[in-house]
Design an enzyme around this catalytic site. Structure first.
Site, PDB file in Angstrom:
ATOM      1  N   LYS A 159      -2.453  -0.355 -10.660  1.00  0.00           N
ATOM      2  CA  LYS A 159      -2.591   0.933 -11.342  1.00  0.00           C
ATOM      3  C   LYS A 159      -2.017   0.738 -12.740  1.00  0.00           C
ATOM      4  CE  LYS A 159      -3.730   5.338 -11.186  1.00  0.00           C
ATOM      5  NZ  LYS A 159      -5.119   5.818 -11.007  1.00  0.00           N
TER       6      LYS A 159
ATOM      7  N   TYR B 269       8.703  -0.232  -1.315  1.00  0.00           N
ATOM      8  CA  TYR B 269       9.305  -0.336   0.015  1.00  0.00           C
ATOM      9  C   TYR B 269      10.764  -0.781  -0.056  1.00  0.00           C
ATOM     10  CZ  TYR B 269       5.204   0.216   3.083  1.00  0.00           C
ATOM     11  OH  TYR B 269       4.146   0.704   3.790  1.00  0.00           O
TER      12      TYR B 269
ATOM     13  N   ASP C  76      -7.384   3.285  -7.134  1.00  0.00           N
ATOM     14  CA  ASP C  76      -8.229   4.404  -6.698  1.00  0.00           C
ATOM     15  C   ASP C  76      -9.694   3.964  -6.657  1.00  0.00           C
ATOM     16  OD1 ASP C  76      -7.983   4.139  -9.464  1.00  0.00           O
ATOM     17  OD2 ASP C  76      -8.085   6.287  -9.878  1.00  0.00           O
TER      18      ASP C  76
ATOM     19  N   ASP D 206      -0.697  -1.636   1.876  1.00  0.00           N
ATOM     20  CA  ASP D 206      -0.542  -0.925   3.150  1.00  0.00           C
ATOM     21  C   ASP D 206      -1.712   0.036   3.339  1.00  0.00           C
ATOM     22  OD1 ASP D 206       0.754   0.056   5.504  1.00  0.00           O
ATOM     23  OD2 ASP D 206       1.406   1.795   4.347  1.00  0.00           O
TER      24      ASP D 206
ATOM     25  N   ASP E 210      -5.416  -0.464   5.858  1.00  0.00           N
ATOM     26  CA  ASP E 210      -5.826   0.470   6.924  1.00  0.00           C
ATOM     27  C   ASP E 210      -7.265   0.911   6.675  1.00  0.00           C
ATOM     28  OD1 ASP E 210      -3.343   0.529   8.261  1.00  0.00           O
ATOM     29  OD2 ASP E 210      -3.499   2.692   8.585  1.00  0.00           O
TER      30      ASP E 210
HETATM   31  C1  IPM Z   1       2.134  -1.975   8.454  1.00  0.00           C
HETATM   32  C2  IPM Z   1       2.859  -0.730   8.921  1.00  0.00           C
HETATM   33  C3  IPM Z   1       4.287  -0.786   8.398  1.00  0.00           C
HETATM   34  C4  IPM Z   1       4.218  -0.760   6.877  1.00  0.00           C
HETATM   35  C5  IPM Z   1       5.199   0.329   8.908  1.00  0.00           C
HETATM   36  C6  IPM Z   1       5.227   0.410  10.409  1.00  0.00           C
HETATM   37  C7  IPM Z   1       6.596   0.182   8.343  1.00  0.00           C
HETATM   38  O1  IPM Z   1       2.204   0.420   8.531  1.00  0.00           O
HETATM   39  O2  IPM Z   1       2.551  -3.086   8.825  1.00  0.00           O
HETATM   40  O3  IPM Z   1       1.159  -1.845   7.718  1.00  0.00           O
HETATM   41  O4  IPM Z   1       4.126   0.309   6.267  1.00  0.00           O
HETATM   42  O5  IPM Z   1       4.260  -1.847   6.291  1.00  0.00           O
HETATM   43 MN    MN Z   2       0.346   0.060   7.476  1.00  0.00          MN
END
Ligand code: IPM
Ligand code: MN
Length: 359
Positions: free
Chosen positions: A189, A142, A221, A245, A249
């Site tokens: 990884k 990032y 993975d 990240d 999710d």
């Molecule tokens: C998160 C989001 C952010 C990230 C985006 C919006 C930049 O997806 O906080 O997980 O990738 O960190």
């Molecule tokens: Mn995210």
């Protein structure tokens, strides 16, 4: 106690869910006798529209001067399909993370018994599952060097980590594991990436200082698979920025709705508390978004930023009651069941916090 809280509602559904968190914070402060002052700051697309900057200096100063930040969401579709946009809302988020030194993002994945049937996984797999993901937030790909060469026809992003960055976040991970079920899963990884091999090297060295914690290493993975296959096997999962990240999710949906999960970002300056869901622009202003993730983020704020666990507990208890009593938004309500609006759900939870004290 006097609490100075910066409110950064941001974009999309951010403002309406943050409003609900504020109601709960006020209810808790009234009940426990704290004085609270909220100050508003601009961030994201909303800040670009006003100031041409997704994280104005004034917002940074406000955060630095506050005891905690309640953050809504950022992101606007008008930027998503425009890779050439000179400024993007997401840049505001990254600058806030870097500027406040928020190197650790803590995302607890908690299951709620009344909602087990909402999970995309079978009940017997998720029942009793509960773990914490710790994501490194100010390093890796990032923030690494990126660019184009060969006249723009080649693009590169680089993942860089220093020993210091890895050590400080792993320390937090070991401490978390010590306070929970004493298992730390380091996700990387290392079979491919040099930065991952440094993570593993540092983790191995440090693990001897936490002999009570079992440290295991898992390729990313494989972790992506195991999270949905055996979620109960995880206690504290720790990983670098981009793996975190993606995995968070994935982990967020196993509880039934992404609209339930809060997060805390902590580091060297003011901590930030935000729902893990995004700005859901299609729902903005419709009063249908689930405010629970934002409200539980406020609970984390009391626990992490103010060391007031009882206040955090009061919010959590009220949220649990709302789920048990079916005071839920459309993402949770079943077919033919009553769905409450964002503000009705927020009002109910705040009222419950107030009435608990007399129960
Ligand atoms: C998160 C989001 C952010 C990230 C985006 C919006 C930049 O997806 O906080 O997980 O990738 O960190
Ligand atoms: Mn995210």
């Amino acid at each position: 106690m006097k609490l100075n809280i910066a409110l950064l509602p941001g974009d999309g559904i951010g403002p309406e869910v943050t409003d609900q968190a504020v109601k709960s914070v006020k209810a808790v402060c009234r009940r426990f006798g704290h004085e609270v002052v909220f100050s508003h700051g601009w961030v994201g697309a909303a800040a670009i529209d006003r100031f041409g900057d997704p994280f104005p200096e004034e917002t940074h100063r406000l955060c630095m001067a506050s005891d905690a930040v309640l953050f809504g969401a950022i992101g606007d579709p008008k930027y998503d399909n425009n890779p050439g946009a000179p400024v993007r809302p997401e840049q505001g988020l990254l600058r806030m993370r870097k500027g406040l030194g928020l190197y650790a993002n803590i995302r607890p994945v908690e299951t709620f018994p009344p909602l087990l049937h909402k999970s995309p996984l079978r009940r017997e797999l998720v029942e009793g599952a509960g773990f914490v993901c710790i994501r490194e937030l100010t390093g890796g790909i990032y923030f690494g060097e990126r660019g184009r060469r060969d006249g723009g026809s080649t693009a590169f992003d680089t993942c860089t980590y220093t020993r210091e960055e890895i050590t400080r976040i792993l320390k937090l991970g070991f401490e978390f594991a010590r306070k929970r079920n004493k298992k730390l899963t380091v996700v990387d990884k290392a079979n491919i990436l040099e930065s991952s091999r440094l993570w593993r090297e540092v983790a191995r060295e440090m693990s001897s200082s936490w002999p009570d914690v079992t440290t295991e290493y898992m390729f990313v993975d494989n972790a992506a698979m195991q999270i949905i296959q055996w979620p109960r096997n995880f206690d504290v999962l720790i990983t670098e920025n981009m793996f975190g990240d993606i995995l968070t999710d994935e982990a967020s949906v196993i509880t039934g709705s992404m609209g339930l999960l809060p997060s805390a970002s902590v580091g060297t300056h003011t901590s930030v508390f935000e729902p893990i869901h995004g700005s859901w622009p299609q729902a903005a202003g419709k009063n249908i978004a689930n405010p629970v993730a934002a409200i539980l983020s406020a609970a984390m704020m009391f626990e992490y930023a103010f060391s007031l666990p009882e206040e955090g507990r009061a919010i959590r208890d009220a949220v649990k009651d709302s789920l048990e009593e079916g005071i839920v938004t459309g993402d949770i309500a079943g077919e033919g069941e009553m769905a409450y609006s964002t503000s009705e759900t927020g009002d109910w939870i705040a009222a419950r916090i107030t009435s608990q004290s007399s129960m």
